[in-house]
Design a protein around this motif. Sequence first.
Motif, PDB file in Angstrom:
ATOM      1  N   ALA A  11      -6.079  11.401  11.823  1.00 50.03           N
ATOM      2  CA  ALA A  11      -6.831  12.528  11.095  1.00 50.03           C
ATOM      3  C   ALA A  11      -6.379  13.564  10.260  1.00 50.03           C
ATOM      4  O   ALA A  11      -7.116  14.093   9.167  1.00 50.03           O
ATOM      5  N   VAL A  12      -5.242  13.925  10.417  1.00 56.73           N
ATOM      6  CA  VAL A  12      -3.693  14.456   9.436  1.00 56.73           C
ATOM      7  C   VAL A  12      -4.094  13.815   7.917  1.00 56.73           C
ATOM      8  O   VAL A  12      -3.587  14.915   6.961  1.00 56.73           O
ATOM      9  N   GLY A  13      -4.076  12.761   8.175  1.00 56.10           N
ATOM     10  CA  GLY A  13      -3.659  11.750   6.909  1.00 56.10           C
ATOM     11  C   GLY A  13      -4.529  11.901   6.713  1.00 56.10           C
ATOM     12  O   GLY A  13      -4.751  12.278   5.044  1.00 56.10           O
ATOM     13  N   ALA A  14      -6.231  11.747   6.443  1.00 60.47           N
ATOM     14  CA  ALA A  14      -7.132  11.854   6.280  1.00 60.47           C
ATOM     15  C   ALA A  14      -7.688  13.072   5.670  1.00 60.47           C
ATOM     16  O   ALA A  14      -8.459  13.707   4.594  1.00 60.47           O
ATOM     17  N   GLY A  37       1.195  16.768  12.344  1.00 60.08           N
ATOM     18  CA  GLY A  37       0.634  17.660  11.536  1.00 60.08           C
ATOM     19  C   GLY A  37       1.636  18.901  11.499  1.00 60.08           C
ATOM     20  O   GLY A  37       2.555  19.172  12.028  1.00 60.08           O
ATOM     21  N   ALA A  38       0.927  20.274  10.010  1.00 62.05           N
ATOM     22  CA  ALA A  38       1.049  21.276   9.566  1.00 62.05           C
ATOM     23  C   ALA A  38       1.011  23.009  11.044  1.00 62.05           C
ATOM     24  O   ALA A  38      -0.104  22.028  11.311  1.00 62.05           O
ATOM     25  N   ALA A  39       2.196  23.348  11.499  1.00 61.86           N
ATOM     26  CA  ALA A  39       1.954  24.945  11.781  1.00 61.86           C
ATOM     27  C   ALA A  39       0.971  25.658  11.347  1.00 61.86           C
ATOM     28  O   ALA A  39       0.756  26.707  11.701  1.00 61.86           O
ATOM     29  N   SER A  40       1.790  25.712   9.773  1.00 67.47           N
ATOM     30  CA  SER A  40       1.396  27.105   9.142  1.00 67.47           C
ATOM     31  C   SER A  40       0.878  26.397   7.864  1.00 67.47           C
ATOM     32  O   SER A  40       0.997  24.794   7.161  1.00 67.47           O
ATOM     33  N   ARG A  41       0.522  26.933   7.017  1.00 64.23           N
ATOM     34  CA  ARG A  41      -0.554  27.432   5.772  1.00 64.23           C
ATOM     35  C   ARG A  41       0.544  26.342   4.516  1.00 64.23           C
ATOM     36  O   ARG A  41      -0.241  25.591   3.933  1.00 64.23           O
ATOM     37  N   PRO A 348     -14.865  19.833   4.927  1.00 63.50           N
ATOM     38  CA  PRO A 348     -15.915  20.018   6.464  1.00 63.50           C
ATOM     39  C   PRO A 348     -15.566  20.194   7.699  1.00 63.50           C
ATOM     40  O   PRO A 348     -13.946  19.678   8.255  1.00 63.50           O
ATOM     41  N   ASP A 349     -15.755  21.058   8.029  1.00 65.74           N
ATOM     42  CA  ASP A 349     -15.435  20.601   9.817  1.00 65.74           C
ATOM     43  C   ASP A 349     -15.459  19.664  10.572  1.00 65.74           C
ATOM     44  O   ASP A 349     -17.041  18.815  11.134  1.00 65.74           O
ATOM     45  N   LEU A 350     -14.784  18.892  10.793  1.00 66.24           N
ATOM     46  CA  LEU A 350     -14.599  17.383  11.801  1.00 66.24           C
ATOM     47  C   LEU A 350     -13.922  17.467  12.761  1.00 66.24           C
ATOM     48  O   LEU A 350     -13.667  16.584  13.390  1.00 66.24           O
ATOM     49  N   VAL A 351     -13.713  18.945  13.181  1.00 68.63           N
ATOM     50  CA  VAL A 351     -13.049  19.032  14.516  1.00 68.63           C
ATOM     51  C   VAL A 351     -13.583  18.568  15.765  1.00 68.63           C
ATOM     52  O   VAL A 351     -13.224  18.011  16.853  1.00 68.63           O
TER      53      VAL A 351
END
Length: 398
Positions: A11-14, A37-41, A348-351
């Motif tokens: 999910a992070v890689g995509a 994944g990362a915690a910040s921008r 897109p919101d895929l969460v």
Amino acid sequence: MQNVDELLERAVGAGHVSGAVMMASAPGLGAYSSASGAASRDGGGRISPDTIFEISSMVRPILTVAALQLVDAGKLALDEPLGAILPGMQASRRLAGFDRSGSPMLCAARGALTLRTLLSHTSGLHSGAWGDAMPRSEAWLDISRRVAATPLLFDPGSRWHYGGDLGIVGVIIERVTGIPLADYLRDGIFDPLSMRDTGFYVEYGARRRVAGGWRGLASTPGETAFYSTPRDYFGFVRAVLGRDGSLLSSRSFELMQCNQIGDLTVPKVLGLESVDVPGEVNFYPEIRLYPGIECKWSLGFMVSAEAVSGGPRAGSLTCAAPSSAYCWIDPASGVAGLLFARRAPGCPDLVNELFADLQRTVYQGHSVTLPVVPRRRGVLERMFEGWSKESWATWWPM
């Protein structure tokens, strides 16, 4: 649960999410966590179970536990009219429609506003009655007057509508206990469960751990921010699953884990066709999670009236914050889990889809099965229990 690790990494890689944390438990399995994944921008710092998220909508079950603690202590009653707790808080009118000129028509409301109607979202109130932010105790009289002056959308108990009910629950808790809501939650829930990073405020030294960076304000204008970490909130989730007696009585846990709205149902999709006034827009964070099944409401959680294909069983509890945090509790199979995620900017919101995939992966990977319920013996079986073959032959010759 290696498959969960792979799911989050994909999910992070995509680019579906910038970072995500999952935690789950099942019979015979301790608390399992996975993060990617990362915690910040700026990409600095890996996301982890100790990353702090803003999850304002997920304060609902916590406020429910706090209110039910006072019910257990005899300081509140679920069906006592709110006017007895907050003098002046009584809505005597409701919206009956509109005349030809578009002006609202009002009529006398039937039924009383109670703690039960607030916790089950059947009060008929909408957030415009008192504003969107979590009210403060010193403003309770003004809030009571505004509620009394604002017509209800419907008679209490006659419909389900998600609104600002639990903000008033916070006022009630402060009014009854005489202490700030934040202090009561800390002493009654957060400290006993070792939820060190949960509350309405983030200490200065912890702000570097806030997902997406510290903003200082709630993401939704007018809303009071609420923060927690996956580790903290999962401790609360497991306490509800295990019916931790240090929090609530068995009776109160039953209220949190079973349908409390009877034949009423919660909407499966957001519909605007019948909306006449803004307050009638019935959107709640869980609305997109299980569109194919009927759902009910307990005190604090959405309750699945049917099993989710490949996932939680009927009677499972769900709570969510829009596109950032989700949890579920499955008492029938002893499974609980959560997902805290950072949406990828501009994507897109895929969460919601990731949450569904996570649930299926947990159930498939752990081979969760329903507990075996012994068949109930019939009257004749119990009557003749222990009879030998010879005894039967005496009374029933073959």
